[in-house]
Design an enzyme around this catalytic site. Structure first.
Site, PDB file in Angstrom:
ATOM      1  N   GLN A   1      -9.636  -6.667 -10.276  1.00 43.74           N
ATOM      2  CA  GLN A   1     -10.229  -5.447  -9.699  1.00 43.74           C
ATOM      3  C   GLN A   1      -9.764  -4.215 -10.478  1.00 43.74           C
ATOM      4  O   GLN A   1     -10.564  -3.333 -10.809  1.00 43.74           O
ATOM      5  CB  GLN A   1      -9.830  -5.329  -8.237  1.00 43.74           C
ATOM      6  CG  GLN A   1     -10.182  -3.985  -7.604  1.00 43.74           C
ATOM      7  CD  GLN A   1      -9.919  -3.947  -6.113  1.00 43.74           C
ATOM      8  OE1 GLN A   1     -10.717  -4.451  -5.338  1.00 43.74           O
ATOM      9  NE2 GLN A   1      -8.809  -3.365  -5.695  1.00 43.74           N
TER      10      GLN A   1
ATOM     11  N   SER B   1       0.145  -8.902   1.161  1.00 43.03           N
ATOM     12  CA  SER B   1      -1.310  -8.822   1.262  1.00 43.03           C
ATOM     13  C   SER B   1      -1.688  -8.677   2.729  1.00 43.03           C
ATOM     14  O   SER B   1      -1.026  -9.247   3.605  1.00 43.03           O
ATOM     15  CB  SER B   1      -1.934 -10.118   0.715  1.00 43.03           C
ATOM     16  OG  SER B   1      -3.266 -10.248   1.179  1.00 43.03           O
TER      17      SER B   1
ATOM     18  N   HIS C   1       0.837  -1.206   0.000  1.00 43.06           N
ATOM     19  CA  HIS C   1       0.000   0.000   0.000  1.00 43.06           C
ATOM     20  C   HIS C   1       0.876   1.262   0.000  1.00 43.06           C
ATOM     21  O   HIS C   1       0.581   2.231  -0.681  1.00 43.06           O
ATOM     22  CB  HIS C   1      -0.881   0.060   1.253  1.00 43.06           C
ATOM     23  CG  HIS C   1      -1.912  -1.013   1.353  1.00 43.06           C
ATOM     24  ND1 HIS C   1      -1.844  -2.032   2.267  1.00 43.06           N
ATOM     25  CD2 HIS C   1      -3.057  -1.209   0.657  1.00 43.06           C
ATOM     26  CE1 HIS C   1      -2.894  -2.815   2.139  1.00 43.06           C
ATOM     27  NE2 HIS C   1      -3.652  -2.343   1.172  1.00 43.06           N
TER      28      HIS C   1
HETATM   29  O1  PAF Z   1      -8.492  -3.357  -2.870  1.00 38.18           O
HETATM   30  C1  PAF Z   1      -9.108  -2.941  -1.854  1.00 38.18           C
HETATM   31  O2  PAF Z   1      -8.532  -2.737  -0.796  1.00 38.18           O
HETATM   32  C2  PAF Z   1     -10.601  -2.710  -1.950  1.00 38.18           C
HETATM   33  O3  PAF Z   1     -11.208  -3.639  -2.796  1.00 38.18           O
HETATM   34  C3  PAF Z   1     -10.982  -1.282  -2.352  1.00 38.18           C
HETATM   35  C4  PAF Z   1     -10.483  -0.939  -3.752  1.00 38.18           C
HETATM   36  C5  PAF Z   1     -10.387  -0.292  -1.363  1.00 38.18           C
HETATM   37  C6  PAF Z   1     -12.503  -1.104  -2.338  1.00 38.18           C
HETATM   38  O4  PAF Z   1     -13.043  -1.360  -1.087  1.00 38.18           O
END
Ligand code: PAF
Length: 291
Positions: free
Chosen positions: A155, A187, A34
């Site tokens: 996603q 993760s 992140h």
């Molecule tokens: O990848 C994530 O952490 C989630 O799917 C997101 C994009 C924040 C949506 O809740």
């Protein structure tokens, strides 16, 4: 860094900024992967004056009834410190009542051919939940760009297609997957693994690599076809099963739409990606690698 909990505070902060934000949505329990997305957002902002805005919201809509919504780690204080150190300007961390003050009856439903395969086949409604919250967050943050990790490959594609089809003026940027030294993709759910499971977890990326190398060798020999792909996928599934995993899928797909490649595409230069999901004990992990 400003830590904001209400939509009104968020709107005031973005209205006061000299340029539209660069946005990184998350569910918190942050790790280096992140933080790399935050640094990427910081670099995208450059000297434009765009603030880097992150969100932390554990989105009930994207969890199935037997999934880990209740136990998903909520670590706001630690996350806020990490975000600040990584160069985030604004953290938007709304409560459920703030983001969903009434039941969310209007939803963004992505097309079935993209959203009901792979992850969507095993997590019904998952991409509707993701698309709905991301669309809503986009409306609130009004970013000019947003960064999503390639670890969640499908996603990223769902969001890219949503933005294109809905005409949202937002650039969607993919961030590379960060891996531990042994190859395990970072993760939030790795934290659920026991010590033994953590040692075993590397086998998921090893399975992906085996399919990737098999596909590349097949292509180099002019012998990659649908039958060989099925064999490589089945071998990877069997290896994981024999090691005690419960694999959902290991599949080689086209990068552009995540559908199976044709014979002509397999023998040509069509960009491919191997995607996998498998359960180790109680923890479900996903990973992918481009070919
Ligand atoms: O990848 C994530 O952490 C989630 O799917 C997101 C994009 C924040 C949506 O809740």
């Amino acid at each position: 860094m400003k830590l904001l909990h209400t939509i009104a505070e968020l709107r005031a902060a973005t209205a006061a900024a000299p340029a539209a934000p660069i946005f990184v949505p998350t569910m918190g329990n942050l790790h280096e992967g992140h933080l790399a997305l935050i640094r990427q957002a910081r670099a995208l902002s450059g000297d434009s004056g765009s603030p880097v805005v992150a969100s932390i919201f554990v989105n009930r809509l994207q969890f199935g009834p037997n999934e880990d919504f209740d136990t998903y780690p909520r670590t706001l204080q630690r996350d806020a410190e990490l975000l600040q150190a990584a160069g985030c300007d604004v953290l938007f961390a709304p409560s459920e009542a703030e983001l969903y003050p009434e039941p969310q009856g209007y939803k963004v439903v992505p097309p079935t051919e993209l959203a009901d395969i792979l992850e969507g086949a095993f997590r019904p409604g998952f991409f509707t939940g993701v698309s709905t919250v991301v669309h809503k967050l986009f409306n609130l943050v009004q970013p000019r760009a947003a960064v999503f990790g390639k670890k969640d490959y499908q996603q990223l594609m769902v969001i890219r297609n949503m933005v294109r089809q809905m005409g949202l003026p937002i650039e969607i940027v993919g961030g590379e997957t960060l891996r531990a030294d042994d190859g395990l993709a970072l993760s939030s759910r790795n934290g659920y693994l026991s010590t033994d499971e953590r040692a075993e977890a590397v086998q998921l990326s090893a399975a992906l690599r085996a399919v990737r190398e098999g596909a590349l060798a097949g292509r180099a020999a002019g012998a990659l076809n649908v039958a060989r792909v099925a064999e490589l996928e089945a071998q990877a599934m069997a290896t994981l099963s024999q090691r005690g995993w419960a694999p959902d899928y290991v599949l080689l797909r086209r990068q552009r739409d995540l559908l199976p490649a044709t014979e002509a595409e397999l023998s040509g230069a069509e960009p491919l990606v191997v995607l996998a999901a498998a359960k180790l004990g109680k923890t479900r992990l996903i990973d992918n690698t481009e070919v």
